[in-house]
Design a protein around this motif. Structure first.
Motif, PDB file in Angstrom:
ATOM      1  N   UNK A   1       0.816  -1.200   0.000  1.00 43.69           N
ATOM      2  CA  UNK A   1       0.000   0.000   0.000  1.00 43.69           C
ATOM      3  C   UNK A   1       0.860   1.264   0.000  1.00 43.69           C
ATOM      4  N   UNK A   2       1.758   1.396   0.956  1.00 38.77           N
ATOM      5  CA  UNK A   2       2.586   2.599   1.029  1.00 38.77           C
ATOM      6  C   UNK A   2       3.503   2.749  -0.169  1.00 38.77           C
ATOM      7  N   UNK A   3       3.829   1.637  -0.837  1.00 39.32           N
ATOM      8  CA  UNK A   3       4.695   1.732  -2.012  1.00 39.32           C
ATOM      9  C   UNK A   3       4.024   2.577  -3.094  1.00 39.32           C
ATOM     10  N   UNK A   4       2.743   2.341  -3.349  1.00 40.02           N
ATOM     11  CA  UNK A   4       2.041   3.120  -4.370  1.00 40.02           C
ATOM     12  C   UNK A   4       1.874   4.577  -3.942  1.00 40.02           C
ATOM     13  N   UNK A   5       1.680   4.814  -2.666  1.00 36.87           N
ATOM     14  CA  UNK A   5       1.608   6.183  -2.155  1.00 36.87           C
ATOM     15  C   UNK A   5       2.952   6.891  -2.352  1.00 36.87           C
ATOM     16  N   UNK A   6       4.034   6.167  -2.076  1.00 39.20           N
ATOM     17  CA  UNK A   6       5.359   6.782  -2.206  1.00 39.20           C
ATOM     18  C   UNK A   6       5.676   7.107  -3.669  1.00 39.20           C
ATOM     19  N   UNK A   7       5.162   6.312  -4.595  1.00 39.73           N
ATOM     20  CA  UNK A   7       5.380   6.599  -6.016  1.00 39.73           C
ATOM     21  C   UNK A   7       4.705   7.909  -6.407  1.00 39.73           C
ATOM     22  N   UNK A   8       3.511   8.123  -5.896  1.00 32.68           N
ATOM     23  CA  UNK A   8       2.806   9.380  -6.171  1.00 32.68           C
ATOM     24  C   UNK A   8       3.548  10.541  -5.520  1.00 32.68           C
ATOM     25  N   UNK A  30      -0.297   9.363 -18.464  1.00 31.22           N
ATOM     26  CA  UNK A  30       0.631   9.408 -19.597  1.00 31.22           C
ATOM     27  C   UNK A  30       1.971   8.794 -19.200  1.00 31.22           C
ATOM     28  N   UNK A  31       2.468   9.144 -18.037  1.00 30.77           N
ATOM     29  CA  UNK A  31       3.733   8.555 -17.584  1.00 30.77           C
ATOM     30  C   UNK A  31       3.606   7.040 -17.434  1.00 30.77           C
ATOM     31  N   UNK A  32       2.495   6.597 -16.862  1.00 31.52           N
ATOM     32  CA  UNK A  32       2.255   5.155 -16.720  1.00 31.52           C
ATOM     33  C   UNK A  32       2.207   4.484 -18.097  1.00 31.52           C
ATOM     34  N   UNK A  33       1.558   5.114 -19.045  1.00 31.95           N
ATOM     35  CA  UNK A  33       1.453   4.558 -20.403  1.00 31.95           C
ATOM     36  C   UNK A  33       2.802   4.485 -21.096  1.00 31.95           C
ATOM     37  N   UNK A  34       3.726   5.322 -20.646  1.00 31.81           N
ATOM     38  CA  UNK A  34       5.063   5.353 -21.244  1.00 31.81           C
ATOM     39  C   UNK A  34       6.072   4.533 -20.442  1.00 31.81           C
ATOM     40  N   UNK A  35       5.579   3.713 -19.515  1.00 33.20           N
ATOM     41  CA  UNK A  35       6.461   2.771 -18.831  1.00 33.20           C
ATOM     42  C   UNK A  35       6.854   3.112 -17.410  1.00 33.20           C
ATOM     43  N   UNK A  36       6.469   4.272 -16.897  1.00 30.66           N
ATOM     44  CA  UNK A  36       6.784   4.585 -15.500  1.00 30.66           C
ATOM     45  C   UNK A  36       5.839   3.733 -14.635  1.00 30.66           C
ATOM     46  N   UNK A  37       6.377   2.998 -13.667  1.00 32.96           N
ATOM     47  CA  UNK A  37       5.576   1.980 -12.970  1.00 32.96           C
ATOM     48  C   UNK A  37       4.609   2.502 -11.898  1.00 32.96           C
ATOM     49  N   UNK A  38       3.698   3.376 -12.305  1.00 33.19           N
ATOM     50  CA  UNK A  38       2.584   3.729 -11.424  1.00 33.19           C
ATOM     51  C   UNK A  38       1.581   2.592 -11.525  1.00 33.19           C
ATOM     52  N   UNK A  39       0.863   2.319 -10.436  1.00 30.64           N
ATOM     53  CA  UNK A  39      -0.002   1.142 -10.376  1.00 30.64           C
ATOM     54  C   UNK A  39      -1.493   1.436 -10.507  1.00 30.64           C
ATOM     55  N   UNK A  40      -1.866   2.693 -10.604  1.00 34.25           N
ATOM     56  CA  UNK A  40      -3.284   3.046 -10.612  1.00 34.25           C
ATOM     57  C   UNK A  40      -3.994   2.478 -11.843  1.00 34.25           C
ATOM     58  N   UNK A  41      -5.236   2.040 -11.622  1.00 36.36           N
ATOM     59  CA  UNK A  41      -6.077   1.536 -12.716  1.00 36.36           C
ATOM     60  C   UNK A  41      -6.901   2.700 -13.248  1.00 36.36           C
ATOM     61  N   UNK A  42      -7.011   2.768 -14.560  1.00 35.71           N
ATOM     62  CA  UNK A  42      -7.744   3.846 -15.218  1.00 35.71           C
ATOM     63  C   UNK A  42      -8.886   3.283 -16.038  1.00 35.71           C
ATOM     64  N   UNK A  43      -9.933   4.094 -16.152  1.00 35.69           N
ATOM     65  CA  UNK A  43     -11.019   3.790 -17.074  1.00 35.69           C
ATOM     66  C   UNK A  43     -11.367   5.081 -17.809  1.00 35.69           C
ATOM     67  N   UNK A  44     -12.054   4.935 -18.940  1.00 26.35           N
ATOM     68  CA  UNK A  44     -12.385   6.111 -19.717  1.00 26.35           C
ATOM     69  C   UNK A  44     -13.545   6.845 -19.061  1.00 26.35           C
ATOM     70  N   UNK A  45     -13.415   8.177 -18.962  1.00 27.98           N
ATOM     71  CA  UNK A  45     -14.392   9.004 -18.268  1.00 27.98           C
ATOM     72  C   UNK A  45     -14.625  10.261 -19.099  1.00 27.98           C
TER      73      UNK A  45
END
Length: 164
Positions: A1-8, A30-45
């Protein structure tokens, strides 16, 4: 959990301040799409790719005092400004992270408008399709934005620069 918080939080330590919730969402996507390992899940909105996880994570980081959210009352809306706090910087110094250096990419994105980042993020959402199909999709899902051929070309150029 804290790992994803620390990435942000590391994102904020790189960019300094981000103005606007939409811009924040698009930059991370955009950074996640370009390979930066953020873990958040996205949907179209409404405004392109959106992550409820990221919104909640930002809220938690604000509640912990690691990220500061400043609200600026504009004439017909509220503008949000986000930045890492001293408490957040102290926490990051004691937390090991395996994030690559994405400062060059992040600074390129920071210089762009949220409207343009919405275009880039939407294009990346459909990145598995041929470019001409992506452009048709963008015009279909974002008709009110009325993106020009020049904006599309600039977006492709930025995408090509970011993925190198």
């Amino acid at each position: 959990m804290l790992m994803n918080h620390s990435k942000v939080m590391q994102f904020f330590s790189v960019v300094g301040e981000v103005t606007g919730r939409k811009k924040l969402q698009k930059m991370i996507y955009i950074l996640q799409s370009c390979g930066v390992p953020f873990e958040e899940k996205y949907q179209f909105h409404f405004y392109g790719p959106y992550s409820e996880e990221l919104s909640l994570r930002i809220e938690e980081l604000c509640n912990l005092g690691f990220i500061e959210e400043e609200k600026e009352d504009k004439s017909n809306y509220i503008q949000y400004h986000y930045q890492i706090t001293e408490h957040g910087v102290d926490f990051l110094e004691h937390f090991q992270s395996d994030m690559p250096d994405f400062s060059e990419q992040a600074n390129l994105l920071l210089a762009e408008s949220s409207r343009f980042l919405e275009l880039v993020a939407t294009m990346l959402f459909f990145k598995d399709l041929p470019r001409e199909v992506v452009e048709k999709k963008v015009h279909h899902v974002k008709p009110k934005q009325n993106y020009s051929p020049v904006e599309m070309a600039k977006a492709w150029e930025l995408i090509d620069t970011l993925v190198q």
